[in-house]
Design a protein around this motif. Structure first.
Motif, short mmCIF file in Angstrom:
data_model
loop_
_atom_site.label_atom_id
_atom_site.label_comp_id
_atom_site.label_asym_id
_atom_site.label_seq_id
_atom_site.Cartn_x
_atom_site.Cartn_y
_atom_site.Cartn_z
N ALA A 149 0.89 -1.18 -0.01
CA ALA A 149 -0.01 0.06 0.00
C ALA A 149 0.84 1.19 0.09
CB ALA A 149 -0.82 0.05 1.31
N ALA A 150 1.72 1.24 0.82
CA ALA A 150 2.92 2.46 0.83
C ALA A 150 3.62 2.44 -0.38
CB ALA A 150 3.84 2.26 1.92
N PHE A 151 4.06 1.54 -1.17
CA PHE A 151 4.66 1.52 -2.31
C PHE A 151 3.73 2.11 -3.45
CE2 PHE A 151 7.57 -2.19 -1.48
CZ PHE A 151 8.82 -1.27 -1.36
N ARG A 152 2.66 1.67 -3.38
CA ARG A 152 1.76 2.32 -4.34
C ARG A 152 1.47 3.52 -4.16
NH1 ARG A 152 -0.85 -1.64 -7.86
NH2 ARG A 152 -0.60 -3.73 -7.31
N LYS A 153 1.01 4.11 -3.00
CA LYS A 153 0.73 5.40 -2.71
C LYS A 153 1.77 6.33 -2.88
CE LYS A 153 -2.08 8.38 -0.78
NZ LYS A 153 -2.61 8.35 0.44
N ASN A 154 3.26 5.78 -2.98
CA ASN A 154 4.48 6.68 -3.49
C ASN A 154 4.83 6.49 -4.57
OD1 ASN A 154 5.35 7.98 -0.87
ND2 ASN A 154 4.66 6.19 0.03
N GLY A 155 3.87 5.68 -5.56
CA GLY A 155 4.08 5.77 -7.00
C GLY A 155 4.71 4.40 -7.63
N LEU A 156 5.27 3.40 -6.90
CA LEU A 156 5.83 2.55 -7.44
C LEU A 156 4.93 1.79 -8.42
CD1 LEU A 156 8.54 0.79 -7.21
CD2 LEU A 156 7.21 -0.94 -5.73
N GLN A 157 5.40 1.51 -9.71
CA GLN A 157 4.77 0.98 -10.60
C GLN A 157 5.46 -0.36 -11.41
OE1 GLN A 157 4.08 3.88 -13.48
NE2 GLN A 157 3.17 5.38 -12.21
N MET A 158 5.04 -1.02 -12.03
CA MET A 158 5.33 -2.26 -12.90
C MET A 158 7.03 -1.82 -13.49
SD MET A 158 2.54 -4.55 -14.58
CE MET A 158 1.56 -3.40 -15.29
N GLY A 159 7.68 -2.68 -13.31
CA GLY A 159 9.06 -2.11 -14.05
C GLY A 159 9.88 -1.43 -13.24
N PRO A 261 17.87 14.28 2.35
CA PRO A 261 16.48 14.73 2.45
C PRO A 261 15.62 13.82 2.02
CG PRO A 261 17.77 16.56 1.41
CD PRO A 261 18.77 15.21 1.39
N ARG A 262 15.86 12.77 1.18
CA ARG A 262 14.90 11.77 0.88
C ARG A 262 14.78 10.56 1.94
NH1 ARG A 262 17.74 10.97 -4.74
NH2 ARG A 262 19.70 11.22 -3.39
N CYS A 263 15.23 10.64 3.19
CA CYS A 263 15.56 9.56 4.09
C CYS A 263 14.13 9.58 5.00
CB CYS A 263 16.63 9.66 4.93
SG CYS A 263 18.29 9.05 4.24
N VAL A 264 13.59 8.57 5.15
CA VAL A 264 12.43 8.29 5.86
C VAL A 264 12.48 6.95 6.70
CG1 VAL A 264 11.22 7.22 3.94
CG2 VAL A 264 9.53 8.46 6.01
N PHE A 265 11.84 7.04 7.98
CA PHE A 265 11.89 5.95 8.69
C PHE A 265 10.92 4.93 8.42
CE2 PHE A 265 13.99 8.23 12.03
CZ PHE A 265 15.17 7.67 12.34
N LEU A 266 11.04 3.59 8.57
CA LEU A 266 9.96 2.64 7.87
C LEU A 266 8.62 2.85 8.36
CD1 LEU A 266 9.61 0.16 6.33
CD2 LEU A 266 10.11 -1.28 8.44
N ASP A 267 8.36 3.04 9.82
CA ASP A 267 7.13 3.26 10.23
C ASP A 267 6.19 4.47 9.47
OD1 ASP A 267 7.08 0.90 11.66
OD2 ASP A 267 7.31 2.08 13.36
N ASP A 268 7.09 5.58 9.30
CA ASP A 268 6.68 6.60 8.76
C ASP A 268 6.22 6.59 7.16
OD1 ASP A 268 7.00 8.35 10.90
OD2 ASP A 268 8.76 8.78 10.57
N PHE A 269 7.02 5.81 6.80
CA PHE A 269 6.86 5.50 5.23
C PHE A 269 5.49 4.66 5.17
CE2 PHE A 269 7.33 2.02 1.80
CZ PHE A 269 7.25 3.26 0.53
N LEU A 270 5.39 3.69 6.03
CA LEU A 270 4.33 2.64 5.87
C LEU A 270 2.98 3.20 6.37
CD1 LEU A 270 5.82 -0.52 7.64
CD2 LEU A 270 5.39 -0.10 5.14
N LYS A 271 3.13 4.45 6.83
CA LYS A 271 1.76 4.85 7.68
C LYS A 271 1.32 5.76 6.03
CE LYS A 271 2.95 6.08 12.16
NZ LYS A 271 3.52 6.80 13.29
N THR A 272 2.04 6.25 5.26
CA THR A 272 1.40 6.91 3.85
C THR A 272 0.68 6.21 3.01
OG1 THR A 272 3.41 6.24 2.57
CG2 THR A 272 3.83 8.32 3.92
N VAL A 280 -5.97 -0.16 5.84
CA VAL A 280 -4.96 -0.62 4.93
C VAL A 280 -5.61 -0.96 3.66
CG1 VAL A 280 -2.85 -1.79 4.18
CG2 VAL A 280 -3.08 -0.93 6.27
N PRO A 281 -5.27 -0.32 2.34
CA PRO A 281 -5.78 -1.10 1.07
C PRO A 281 -5.79 -2.33 0.83
CG PRO A 281 -4.85 1.00 0.67
CD PRO A 281 -4.51 0.76 2.07
N THR A 282 -6.46 -2.90 0.38
CA THR A 282 -6.53 -4.41 -0.01
C THR A 282 -5.25 -4.67 -0.75
OG1 THR A 282 -8.86 -4.94 0.31
CG2 THR A 282 -7.66 -6.38 -0.93
N LEU A 283 -4.60 -5.84 -0.67
CA LEU A 283 -3.24 -6.33 -1.51
C LEU A 283 -3.96 -6.57 -2.64
CD1 LEU A 283 -0.48 -6.70 -1.82
CD2 LEU A 283 -0.54 -8.89 -0.62
#
Length: 679
Positions: A149-159, A261-272, A280-283
């Motif tokens: 869910a965090a990956f998708r919210k932050n723009g991760l796409q196929m490839g 500046p691009r650093c983020v802690f894991l929990d903060d990333f997952l909250k996004t 949490v959006p369905t997998l």
């Protein structure tokens, strides 16, 4: 258990490694094990195809002659989850690896791995700081869902690529499965790499995200990875987030934006990734072709820049074959893996989740006396583990054996490999560790996900020999003319296509690298560039070493492993490494470097003893011209001796840039050695 030799009458000590094994290998396992998965699979083949395959060798022959049908049966046997069926098993292209496997099928790697979603334990996480955590299959699924869910919210796409620079932690498992659920590609360096070495792998990937950890312990030594991040990510404009997993509370008080500046802690990333209401959006599992890339595995880079081998979703099949059939692992069994991302072995063990097998994830190094390795194996009821040959050597030298009361009752199988296995390794493990276990040699490579070697509980095992090729692997030994030979040394080749092979090389714009690296020496077959020998009596295989690392003094061809066999039992030796040195006329001599055990003396008498030992165990032609004492032996991060690097240093008196080395500080001692000059 049977103690007889394989029937050779040739006396020990007349040629080299293969002759010693041929004359002295023993049958260490020869029994009947009922109701194995291999037998069940063979029964299905016999019934469906009206065959009468009575044993493993007959099944193996069927699997290579009918390799398309074989892989189709593996698909069905392990119940591959697919949203669209395949139209064709293997749609052949132009070459050996240019094959569209299971053409038309649509599936997802992560969906197949995450098929168990119950309350049974899936993963046990331990480390050198005495932390312990039990994670269920349902917990793991929920974590992957959060990461995706965090990956998708932050723009991760196929490839897109996700890089990992982390020790052997659960977070790497979650991130990998989340990335592959989306169709992103995973890869990264070993966490032992420094900034420059790690950047050689991470930067070419052009990742959108980088997962890392603040620090970890290895052999009780703290490794801090955050210090390496600035060099790795400098000018890496494609990188959007550096996700830091804190291993201790103090890290959370750091100002990580000063690192980048691009650093983020894991929990903060997952909250996004959460919805506005906190859910949490369905997998969602993207449905992709069988060959669609899931990861890039990088070679060590010992002989140049690391090569990125791209592997597809289809590696599920050889991995299910390996763990489900060859290892006969059942739901609830436990496997040990101390191998982090960056080792091909990490990818292999991930597949165990799909079989309902528990994975004991060791974050750190278990292979030294203080950790109580065998006690750990006993405590967590480990059924299977892989040990590098060098690890077994160290255990033998340091007398790392089970304590009284440590029975290892659940340990069914050990495999040993990564470098040539010695007869003494088998003797040590079967006599000092556990007598009644299935011990075998494993042979794989970074180039494949899945291994070349196969195991069957109902075949005899002979010490120091690979029992058999894996199902679907048409493994042969070729002489210099490309003829298949048995009983003489040659090049190891694979003669049938296999979903375990890579689909491409990363950044290979012209699409020619796979052919140049592995398919040109013997057209039409895959050449792994390893020298091997097939025992004509047992059918077992011995992998001698890299075919381009052969020693050739006075026209006598042999490997460094021959010398290692000869001197392994010398009680004065802690370690050793052997190389060839070539002069301007092209003549070669053998140099042996030795590290003495504490309290033992290196002098002329000992040198004579070493040479006598080699001549007695092998031949006069094998005797090293020069024997020198050193304080340390160079090893790469996979635990292999670095003969090729050492040969280059001796030849040039210069230390080439190399990343894949555990102890670079030892290399200076090999420069400008007077005894080696002027040859």
């Amino acid at each position: 258990m049977n103690g007889h030799t394989n029937g050779h009458s040739e006396p020990r000590g007349k040629r080299g490694l293969v002759d010693i094994i041929a004359a002295n290998t023993k049958c260490t396992w020869n029994r009947r094990v009922e109701n194995t998965e291999m037998d069940r699979f063979r029964g299905i083949i016999n019934k469906k195809y009206e065959t009468k395959l009575d044993n493993y060798w007959q099944l193996h022959e069927w699997s290579i002659k009918n390799y398309q049908l074989f892989w189709e049966e593996i698909w069905h046997f392990f119940g591959i989850i697919a949203s669209k069926p395949y139209k064709e098993i293997a749609k052949n292209g132009k070459g050996f690896v240019d094959i569209d496997w299971f053409s038309g099928a649509r599936l997802n790697y992560a969906e197949n791995i995450l098929r168990f979603r119950n309350s049974e334990v899936a993963m046990i996480c331990i480390d050198e700081e005495d932390n312990e955590e039990f994670i269920t299959y349902s917990d793991m699924y929920e974590e992957v869902e959060r990461y995706a869910a965090a990956f998708r919210k932050n723009g991760l796409q196929m490839g897109d690529r996700v890089a990992c620079y982390m020790s052997n932690r659960k977070e790497a498992v979650y991130a990998f499965l989340a990335a592959t659920s989306i169709g992103a590609i995973w890869g990264g360096p070993l966490p032992f790499y420094g900034d420059k070495a790690a950047s050689k792998i991470i930067r070419p990937m052009l990742p959108k995200f980088l997962f890392t950890v603040d620090r970890f312990l290895d052999l009780k030594v703290e490794k801090t990875l955050l210090n390496n991040i600035p060099v790795i990510v400098k000018d890496l404009d494609c990188l959007e987030k550096i996700i830091i997993c804190p291993s201790k509370q103090e890290t959370l008080s750091m100002d990580i934006k000063k690192i980048d500046p691009r650093c983020v802690f894991l929990d903060d990333f997952l909250k996004t990734g959460r919805n506005p209401d906190g859910t949490v959006p369905t997998l969602t599992f993207e449905q992709l072709p069988f060959n669609y890339p899931i990861c890039i595995n990088f070679t060590s880079g010992t002989t140049g820049q690391p090569k990125g081998l791209i592997h597809g979703c289809g590696t599920l099949l050889p991995l299910f074959r390996d763990f489900g059939l060859h290892c006969n692992l059942k739901q609830g069994d436990v496997v040990l893996t101390p191998y982090p991302v960056g080792w091909n072995l990490w990818n292999l063990f991930i597949s165990c989740f799909a079989l309902g097998v528990k994975v004991l994830l060791m974050n750190g190094c278990p292979f030294y006396p203080e950790i109580g390795f065998w006690d750990m194996m006993d405590k967590y009821k480990v059924a299977y583990a892989f040990l590098a040959t060098t690890v077994v050597d160290r255990m033998e030298k340091s007398d790392v054996v089970p304590r009284p009361g440590c029975k290892l009752e659940h340990l069914k199988m050990l495999t040993v490999g990564a470098s040539p296995v010695k007869l003494q390794n088998f003797d040590f493990l079967l006599n000092r560790v556990k007598k009644d276990m299935f011990l075998n040699c494993l042979y794989g490579a970074t180039e494949v996900i899945g291994v070349f070697s196969g195991f069957d509980y109902n075949l005899p095992v002979f010490s120091a020999e690979i029992q058999a090729p894996a199902l679907g692997v048409d493994l042969k030994c070729f002489d210099s003319e490309g003829n298949s030979v048995v009983g003489q040394k040659g090049e190891m080749v694979i003669c049938t296509p296999n979903p375990a092979f890579p689909v491409a090389v990363w950044n290979d714009a012209k699409g020619r690298r796979l052919e140049e690296l592995y398919l040109q020496k013997f057209p039409g077959v895959w050449c792994q560039n390893d020298e091997c020998w097939i025992d004509p009596n047992t059918k077992g295989l011995v992998v001698i070493g890299r075919s381009d690392d052969v020693l050739n003094p006075n026209g006598e061809r042999f490997g460094a492993s021959d010398i290692y066999y000869a001197i392994h039992t010398m009680s004065e030796l802690q370690d050793y490494i052997c190389i060839g040195q070539t002069n301007v006329e092209g003549d070669e001599r053998v140099i042996l470097f030795v590290r003495m055990k504490e309290g033992c003396t290196f002098d002329e008498e000992f040198v004579k003893k070493v040479k006598h030992q080699v001549e007695t165990q092998l031949t006069e032609e094998h005797v090293p011209s020069v024997v020198l004492e050193v304080q340390d032996i160079p090893y790469n991060l996979n635990g292999k001796k670095m003969e090729r690097l050492l040969k280059a240093i001796v030849a040039t008196n210069e230390i080439p840039e190399t990343s894949n080395i555990k102890n670079p500080e030892c290399l200076e001692a090999y420069c400008n050695i007077p005894e080696l000059q002027g040859y």
